[in-house]
Scaffold this motif. Structure first.
Motif, PDB file in Angstrom:
ATOM      1  N   PRO A 343       0.816  -1.220   0.000  1.00 49.96           N
ATOM      2  CA  PRO A 343       0.000   0.000   0.000  1.00 49.96           C
ATOM      3  C   PRO A 343       0.849   1.268   0.000  1.00 49.96           C
ATOM      4  N   VAL A 344       0.458   2.219  -0.836  1.00 47.11           N
ATOM      5  CA  VAL A 344       1.222   3.453  -0.986  1.00 47.11           C
ATOM      6  C   VAL A 344       1.225   4.260   0.305  1.00 47.11           C
ATOM      7  N   LEU A 345       0.068   4.441   0.908  1.00 46.00           N
ATOM      8  CA  LEU A 345      -0.007   5.300   2.088  1.00 46.00           C
ATOM      9  C   LEU A 345       0.857   4.760   3.223  1.00 46.00           C
ATOM     10  N   GLU A 346       0.809   3.440   3.463  1.00 45.26           N
ATOM     11  CA  GLU A 346       1.629   2.869   4.528  1.00 45.26           C
ATOM     12  C   GLU A 346       3.119   3.048   4.239  1.00 45.26           C
ATOM     13  N   GLN A 347       3.506   2.928   2.975  1.00 48.23           N
ATOM     14  CA  GLN A 347       4.905   3.156   2.623  1.00 48.23           C
ATOM     15  C   GLN A 347       5.319   4.590   2.933  1.00 48.23           C
ATOM     16  N   LEU A 348       4.434   5.535   2.645  1.00 46.55           N
ATOM     17  CA  LEU A 348       4.751   6.938   2.922  1.00 46.55           C
ATOM     18  C   LEU A 348       4.840   7.198   4.423  1.00 46.55           C
ATOM     19  N   VAL A 349       4.005   6.538   5.207  1.00 43.53           N
ATOM     20  CA  VAL A 349       4.089   6.682   6.658  1.00 43.53           C
ATOM     21  C   VAL A 349       5.435   6.181   7.160  1.00 43.53           C
ATOM     22  N   VAL A 350       5.856   5.002   6.687  1.00 50.15           N
ATOM     23  CA  VAL A 350       7.133   4.442   7.135  1.00 50.15           C
ATOM     24  C   VAL A 350       8.295   5.318   6.676  1.00 50.15           C
TER      25      VAL A 350
END
Length: 475
Positions: A343-350
């Motif tokens: 998932p894109v959003l989770e990658q951006l959070v990390v």
């Protein structure tokens, strides 16, 4: 012995009259008798009706107990032949704590997952803002977002292993990373070497691949290089799954000399080392920085996997693989059989959390250290006969019980409101029955309460035979 009568079973199991729910206590008593050898394996149990009459409980109660034993792998029912005692596959049986939900109202000491850090909320807000510029694309990137791969690669560089973003594959957690590597490199009949004890899901994945599993011992001090090298040579393992950094569950930290020796042994045997670094960032003492296993790799035999779950939060299903650029691309193609991209959003959070690495790591280590010290103090006060070595990092204690088996004790603990992970889940073929894994990832107050309940379960001990003058209904 080919069968047991209802009277024989009633003498072997000793369930307190006040136990609630009674069917669970009965199932636990039968299971404990099987594990202790009092009830042999592969003998026929009495019919549910006959045992209910002997125990003076409802037939439904015995049926529920038999159902639980079947689910847990301790009974094998055959049409027309009755129910026969068995021993379960310790990694895949139905009462494996990782295969059960967390909605049973128990204190969850089977799971070594910490809560989210205070910085998560702000990182999520920033990631939502970042996501706007990705919305024009299709959202699929099998390799992972460049922004996150760059941060992971840079972190390996800071740890002393030069790494290009092209060597990093972003995955949906470390379990996904493990699945991808083994699905590409392990086939039916191949040998996979694991530590004993080890992370149970590694055994699960190897079994799913049809692999033959070999084990090598690991202690609180880590590996013995000569024994591990001998295990690689004698087993012919093409792949070894190892945790050198605060090993789960023992908490062992392997020194650099041993890492170098094991990497050399892998070169000589032609084995690939799959190195799980999930706990690597969580040193709880002032320790010299240990070089990653990849630093001792001279011929691309080390594949490293990591995860956001322990350093930050398990709800962020983001992990990564570090390997050669060529193998990384093969793994990215292989993932199409499992998923297309993380998932894109989770990658951006990390990615945002990597920008706060030092701050979030300090917070996590501070809370884990307080919880570890609280758990250790509570155990020494209330359960002084239990033996363990205090780990210098990670999130778990590997505890040796003073007496009795871990599996029956876990059942007793459940009646006192605590869910445990007994030792056999971390080994092969029912081994490690004298051990429990106790995580210290929950707040000190929760752990203190859990230890009080465990002490109560321990003190309850065996009781005398209950009166058999009334019928006990199913509860």
């Amino acid at each position: 012995m080919r069968f047991l009568s209802a009277g024989q079973v009633a003498k072997l199991v000793n369930v307190p009259r006040e136990a609630r729910p009674y069917y669970r206590a009965l199932a636990g008593a039968v299971r404990g008798a099987i594990l202790d050898g009092q009830i042999p394996v592969r003998v026929r149990m009495p019919a549910e009706r006959h045992l209910a009459e002997e125990l003076r409980v409802s037939r439904t109660t015995v049926t529920s107990a038999y159902d639980q034993l079947r689910e847990q792998g301790y009974l094998d029912s055959r049409q027309g032949s009755g129910s026969w005692t068995a021993l379960p596959d310790p990694a895949t049986s139905a009462d494996n704590p990782w295969l059960s939900g967390n909605d049973d109202g128990l204190l969850q000491l089977h799971c070594a997952a910490p809560p989210a850090p205070s910085q998560l909320h702000q990182a999520m807000h920033e990631a939502v803002d970042d996501a706007a510029r990705f919305g024009m694309g299709n959202g699929y990137d099998p390799m992972g977002l460049a922004a996150l791969r760059e941060r992971v690669a840079a972190h390996y560089g800071r740890r002393g292993v030069a790494t290009r973003p092209e060597q990093i594959l972003i995955t949906t957690g470390s379990q996904h990373a493990m699945q991808l590597v083994m699905s590409l490199l392990v086939g039916a009949g191949d040998t996979v070497l694991v530590e004993s004890p080890t992370y149970p899901h590694a055994i699960d994945v190897a079994r799913q691949r049809g692999a033959r599993i070999a084990a090598t011992g690991v202690s609180h001090e880590g590996w013995q290089a000569d024994l591990l090298a001998g295990a690689l040579r004698q087993s012919g393992a093409g792949l070894a799954y190892l945790m050198p950094d605060f090993q789960n569950p023992t908490g062992a930290l392997v020194d650099e000399a041993t890492r170098a020796a094991v990497a050399g042994a892998a070169r000589r045997t032609g084995s690939t080392l799959l190195i799980d670094e999930t706990w690597a960032e969580l040193a709880l003492e002032d320790l010299p920085r240990t070089a990653p296993m990849a630093a001792f790799d001279t011929d691309s035999r080390v594949i490293s996997i990591g995860s956001a779950s322990k350093l930050w939060w398990g709800g962020l299903r983001i992990g990564w693989i570090r390997s050669t650029e060529a193998l990384t691309r093969r793994l990215a193609a292989q993932r199409a059989t499992v998923d297309i991209a993380s998932p894109v959003l989770e990658q951006l959070v990390v990615a945002r959390l990597f920008d706060r690495l030092e701050e979030t790591r300090a917070e996590r280590c501070r809370t884990l250290r307080a919880s570890r010290d609280g758990l250790v103090a509570a155990l020494r006060r209330h359960l002084p006969g239990w033996e363990f070595t205090v780990p210098r990092g990670g999130g778990t204690l590997w505890v040796r019980l003073a007496e009795g088996g871990a599996t029956p004790f876990a059942e007793a603990a459940a009646t006192h409101g605590v869910r445990l992970a007994p030792g056999p889940w971390f080994g092969l073929e029912g081994a490690l029955e004298s051990y429990l894994r106790l995580p210290f990832t929950q707040p000190p107050a929760v752990l203190a309460e859990a230890v009080l309940r465990l002490a109560a379960a321990r003190e309850q001990g065996p009781v005398g035979p209950r009166p058999a003058d009334t019928l006990i209904p199913m509860v």
